[in-house]
Design a protein around this motif. Sequence first.
Motif, PDB file in Angstrom:
ATOM      1  N   VAL A 187       3.531  -6.644  11.905  1.00 32.52           N
ATOM      2  CA  VAL A 187       3.115  -7.847  11.184  1.00 32.52           C
ATOM      3  C   VAL A 187       1.692  -8.239  11.577  1.00 32.52           C
ATOM      4  O   VAL A 187       0.931  -8.766  10.753  1.00 32.52           O
ATOM      5  CB  VAL A 187       4.104  -9.001  11.454  1.00 32.52           C
ATOM      6  CG1 VAL A 187       3.683 -10.268  10.714  1.00 32.52           C
ATOM      7  CG2 VAL A 187       5.506  -8.616  11.024  1.00 32.52           C
ATOM      8  N   SER A 188       1.309  -7.963  12.812  1.00 34.74           N
ATOM      9  CA  SER A 188      -0.068  -8.253  13.231  1.00 34.74           C
ATOM     10  C   SER A 188      -1.059  -7.404  12.462  1.00 34.74           C
ATOM     11  O   SER A 188      -2.143  -7.876  12.087  1.00 34.74           O
ATOM     12  CB  SER A 188      -0.213  -8.007  14.737  1.00 34.74           C
ATOM     13  OG  SER A 188       0.619  -8.886  15.477  1.00 34.74           O
ATOM     14  N   PHE A 189      -0.703  -6.145  12.215  1.00 37.34           N
ATOM     15  CA  PHE A 189      -1.573  -5.285  11.405  1.00 37.34           C
ATOM     16  C   PHE A 189      -1.694  -5.825   9.979  1.00 37.34           C
ATOM     17  O   PHE A 189      -2.779  -5.815   9.381  1.00 37.34           O
ATOM     18  CB  PHE A 189      -1.027  -3.861  11.380  1.00 37.34           C
ATOM     19  CG  PHE A 189      -1.590  -2.979  12.454  1.00 37.34           C
ATOM     20  CD1 PHE A 189      -2.932  -2.612  12.441  1.00 37.34           C
ATOM     21  CD2 PHE A 189      -0.792  -2.513  13.482  1.00 37.34           C
ATOM     22  CE1 PHE A 189      -3.464  -1.793  13.428  1.00 37.34           C
ATOM     23  CE2 PHE A 189      -1.313  -1.702  14.481  1.00 37.34           C
ATOM     24  CZ  PHE A 189      -2.655  -1.339  14.452  1.00 37.34           C
ATOM     25  N   VAL A 190      -0.586  -6.303   9.429  1.00 28.45           N
ATOM     26  CA  VAL A 190      -0.621  -6.876   8.078  1.00 28.45           C
ATOM     27  C   VAL A 190      -1.543  -8.095   8.045  1.00 28.45           C
ATOM     28  O   VAL A 190      -2.350  -8.266   7.120  1.00 28.45           O
ATOM     29  CB  VAL A 190       0.797  -7.240   7.618  1.00 28.45           C
ATOM     30  CG1 VAL A 190       0.761  -7.975   6.274  1.00 28.45           C
ATOM     31  CG2 VAL A 190       1.666  -5.991   7.510  1.00 28.45           C
ATOM     32  N   LEU A 191      -1.430  -8.939   9.052  1.00 32.38           N
ATOM     33  CA  LEU A 191      -2.261 -10.147   9.092  1.00 32.38           C
ATOM     34  C   LEU A 191      -3.744  -9.812   9.173  1.00 32.38           C
ATOM     35  O   LEU A 191      -4.559 -10.364   8.419  1.00 32.38           O
ATOM     36  CB  LEU A 191      -1.858 -11.019  10.288  1.00 32.38           C
ATOM     37  CG  LEU A 191      -2.723 -12.259  10.535  1.00 32.38           C
ATOM     38  CD1 LEU A 191      -2.633 -13.229   9.369  1.00 32.38           C
ATOM     39  CD2 LEU A 191      -2.328 -12.947  11.840  1.00 32.38           C
TER      40      LEU A 191
END
Length: 305
Positions: free
Chosen positions: A269-273
């Motif tokens: 999810v951090s990569f998506v953000l």
Amino acid sequence: MSRFDQNPFDEETERNPYSQSGPRGSASFFDSRQPGSAMTGMSSNRPSPLPAGSGSTFDVTSDVQFSPRALRKKQKELQSWEAALRQKEEELAKREDSLGIMTKNFPPFFPLIRNNIREDVPEYLQGLMFLGFWVWMGTMAALLYNLVPITATWVAGAYEGSAGFVNFFMALLYFIIGVPGSYFLWYSRLYYGMRKDSGVGMAFFFCGFTTHLLFFIFASISPLIWIGQFRGTSFAGVVTTIDVFTHGWGIIGIFYAIGAALFVAETTVSFVLVTRVLAYFRGTGTAVRMKEEAARSAALNSSVV
């Protein structure tokens, strides 16, 4: 007859000055019914009795009348006061915002920081900011749960010597430092950048969030660290989960597997953000504004010096 012939103590000769009949006339001097008497004025000042059937109460508002014009005037006055009060509140909010004074409201049970996305962040950026908020919540959840398998390993005595306690202490340190560190390192930068739509704020966010990503990539993998007889497993990552199942610690291995799933999910999810923020950063000209702001601040500093 001489005046000495009458007995002054004779009861028959004693006269009552308040009687209605006397030697001076048929009416008493204090008779209020006679015109011109001393009690005539006093009796006229007496209040008239209440009307029959009115009881002991009376309506004090029966004679008060409000005209439609007066009501409209009062309504306009109230509306003008309300508009003036709203304007004062907006001015005060702008002044507090310019001074960096914001009301703390998070967490609700013990407010420490300001976190009101719906009011502070523009509507077209709220979705991206909420994603950042849940990434920050995931950071706290992953670091907090990481204490569970590490503590279970220490209590079960899976490692010899002081390795279990050292791993627990390191996991506790990650949580104590990681929660406020993630806020100051990248979440507050993202919040400020979204609230002000500032290029400089976004740049600081990218710098701090890079550290966040590297940390969670390492935690997700969680390689074993061997220092002599010491075996470091202070993260419940993929490698440590495999190691625990290899040694036959089934129940503890389940705890490790849940922790590894949390770390991997947080990293994903951090990569998506960061990709979405980067797309917005490049697509809306924020990078250009950041260069302009940096050049303007540099010129201002040079002129002051």
